[in-house]
Design an enzyme around this catalytic site. Sequence first.
Site, PDB file in Angstrom:
ATOM      1  N   SER A  96      -3.318  -7.995  -5.387  1.00 22.94           N
ATOM      2  CA  SER A  96      -3.219  -7.448  -6.748  1.00 22.94           C
ATOM      3  C   SER A  96      -1.565  -6.621  -7.059  1.00 22.94           C
ATOM      4  O   SER A  96      -1.164  -5.993  -6.212  1.00 22.94           O
ATOM      5  CB  SER A  96      -4.302  -6.879  -6.898  1.00 22.94           C
ATOM      6  OG  SER A  96      -3.617  -5.342  -5.958  1.00 22.94           O
ATOM      7  N   GLY A 110       1.303  -1.400  -0.108  1.00 22.58           N
ATOM      8  CA  GLY A 110      -0.237  -0.213  -0.052  1.00 22.58           C
ATOM      9  C   GLY A 110       0.930   1.337  -0.126  1.00 22.58           C
ATOM     10  O   GLY A 110       2.249   1.291  -0.363  1.00 22.58           O
ATOM     11  N   GLU A 135      -1.420  -5.726  23.716  1.00 29.30           N
ATOM     12  CA  GLU A 135      -0.303  -4.185  23.763  1.00 29.30           C
ATOM     13  C   GLU A 135      -2.041  -3.846  24.485  1.00 29.30           C
ATOM     14  O   GLU A 135      -3.088  -3.595  24.876  1.00 29.30           O
ATOM     15  CB  GLU A 135      -0.945  -3.689  22.380  1.00 29.30           C
ATOM     16  CG  GLU A 135      -0.873  -3.561  21.716  1.00 29.30           C
ATOM     17  CD  GLU A 135      -0.048  -3.028  20.154  1.00 29.30           C
ATOM     18  OE1 GLU A 135      -0.509  -1.517  20.456  1.00 29.30           O
ATOM     19  OE2 GLU A 135       0.741  -3.575  19.630  1.00 29.30           O
ATOM     20  N   HIS A 185       4.819   0.747  19.904  1.00 33.11           N
ATOM     21  CA  HIS A 185       3.080   0.473  18.945  1.00 33.11           C
ATOM     22  C   HIS A 185       3.564   2.211  18.295  1.00 33.11           C
ATOM     23  O   HIS A 185       2.797   3.076  18.925  1.00 33.11           O
ATOM     24  CB  HIS A 185       2.353   0.756  18.824  1.00 33.11           C
ATOM     25  CG  HIS A 185       1.133   0.407  17.950  1.00 33.11           C
ATOM     26  ND1 HIS A 185       0.394  -0.454  18.169  1.00 33.11           N
ATOM     27  CD2 HIS A 185       0.900   1.411  17.127  1.00 33.11           C
ATOM     28  CE1 HIS A 185      -0.714  -0.204  17.378  1.00 33.11           C
ATOM     29  NE2 HIS A 185      -0.236   0.623  16.412  1.00 33.11           N
ATOM     30  N   ILE A 186       4.424   2.627  18.033  1.00 32.61           N
ATOM     31  CA  ILE A 186       4.817   3.727  17.658  1.00 32.61           C
ATOM     32  C   ILE A 186       5.271   3.944  16.015  1.00 32.61           C
ATOM     33  O   ILE A 186       5.803   5.563  15.895  1.00 32.61           O
ATOM     34  CB  ILE A 186       6.586   4.730  18.267  1.00 32.61           C
ATOM     35  CG1 ILE A 186       7.455   3.867  18.143  1.00 32.61           C
ATOM     36  CG2 ILE A 186       6.652   4.600  20.142  1.00 32.61           C
ATOM     37  CD1 ILE A 186       8.968   4.543  18.410  1.00 32.61           C
ATOM     38  N   ALA A 213       2.983  -4.047  10.908  1.00 36.16           N
ATOM     39  CA  ALA A 213       0.977  -3.797  10.520  1.00 36.16           C
ATOM     40  C   ALA A 213       0.758  -3.850  12.189  1.00 36.16           C
ATOM     41  O   ALA A 213       0.124  -2.951  12.669  1.00 36.16           O
ATOM     42  CB  ALA A 213       1.319  -5.519   9.933  1.00 36.16           C
ATOM     43  N   ARG A 214       0.063  -5.226  12.477  1.00 35.86           N
ATOM     44  CA  ARG A 214      -0.267  -5.807  13.613  1.00 35.86           C
ATOM     45  C   ARG A 214       0.347  -6.858  14.095  1.00 35.86           C
ATOM     46  O   ARG A 214       0.250  -7.842  13.041  1.00 35.86           O
ATOM     47  CB  ARG A 214      -2.211  -6.189  12.883  1.00 35.86           C
ATOM     48  CG  ARG A 214      -2.857  -4.302  13.380  1.00 35.86           C
ATOM     49  CD  ARG A 214      -3.056  -3.040  13.771  1.00 35.86           C
ATOM     50  NE  ARG A 214      -3.911  -2.167  13.621  1.00 35.86           N
ATOM     51  CZ  ARG A 214      -2.940  -0.991  13.739  1.00 35.86           C
ATOM     52  NH1 ARG A 214      -1.854  -0.913  13.270  1.00 35.86           N
ATOM     53  NH2 ARG A 214      -3.739  -0.419  13.536  1.00 35.86           N
TER      54      ARG A 214
END
Length: 320
Positions: free
Chosen positions: A179, A156, A267, A286-287, A237-238
């Site tokens: 894709s 992305g 988290e 998570h920064i 990402a996650r």
Amino acid sequence: MKPILWITFYLPNDLAERLKPYVTIKMWQDDIHDMPQEEIEAAVLEADYLWTIVPNQITAAVLNRTTKLKMITNLAVGFNNIDVEAAKEKGIIVTNTPDVLSETTADLAFALLMTSARRMLDNAKQLYQGKWLGWQVFGMTGTDVHHKTLGIIGMGAIGELVAKRASGFDMNVLYHNRSRKEEAEERYGVTYRSKNDLLAEADFIIVLTPLTKETHHLIDREALAMMKRTAHIINVARGGVVDEEALYDALVNGEIAGAASDVFVEEPVSTNHPLLSLPNFTPMPHIGSATVETRQAMVQRNLDAWEAYFTNQSIPYRVI
């Protein structure tokens, strides 16, 4: 009586001041700890409007109980913390903060790649602990980044910007995406690969996919086993996209050389988390979007959505 806007996180400096003509604002007042889930659920039932962050889980169960809630803004690009389908069924509008944190997150992704490659965190710890005793030919050595192969999973906006940064290091960049991105291929000189081929070829892998049912544990034991023993994997990402137990085992057993992650399944992550004990693992809290400029821009996008709603204008940044 004005409708209630519940802000489920601490927002400093009266940044929500411009919304006060429209709503009564209730806000979580602890700027260190996340709002507990049971209190979030109580707030959902009380609120006409809700302003959330990623740690807040807005589930179908609680959405199905609300009779008042009309709109949720999420201070993030991702919105996997909100059951969007349940919100849609209830006619609840959901907005996010797209196109504002890509550059900043790409910076962090590449910084984590560099940190893992050159063992920066582990070497810094050795210095602080007094274990640096002098220059050694092969002491504290990492691996080169320049002229290596980078694999990007999830091409992305952030992925494209990571590829742009990699070009400055003369890296060969592969990518996998749902894709083909022919325009990105032409612009950044990247090459499409199947997921398995990318895993096998890349020296560094950066994971940038959203968390969905399809991407949960996208990087599992099988995927890690396909990687080079000298490879590093970086998750921006996650947490759920990477199987943390499998990653721990791969690092301990030398199946891969190193890993870094800005995200975790739970988290804030516990200090007892097994991954945090490993010298070849680099954690961050998570920064990805944590710069003053980017966070201000994210808040502004949410405020713009609220103000548009309250003044009967077209609502920007809608998810649904």
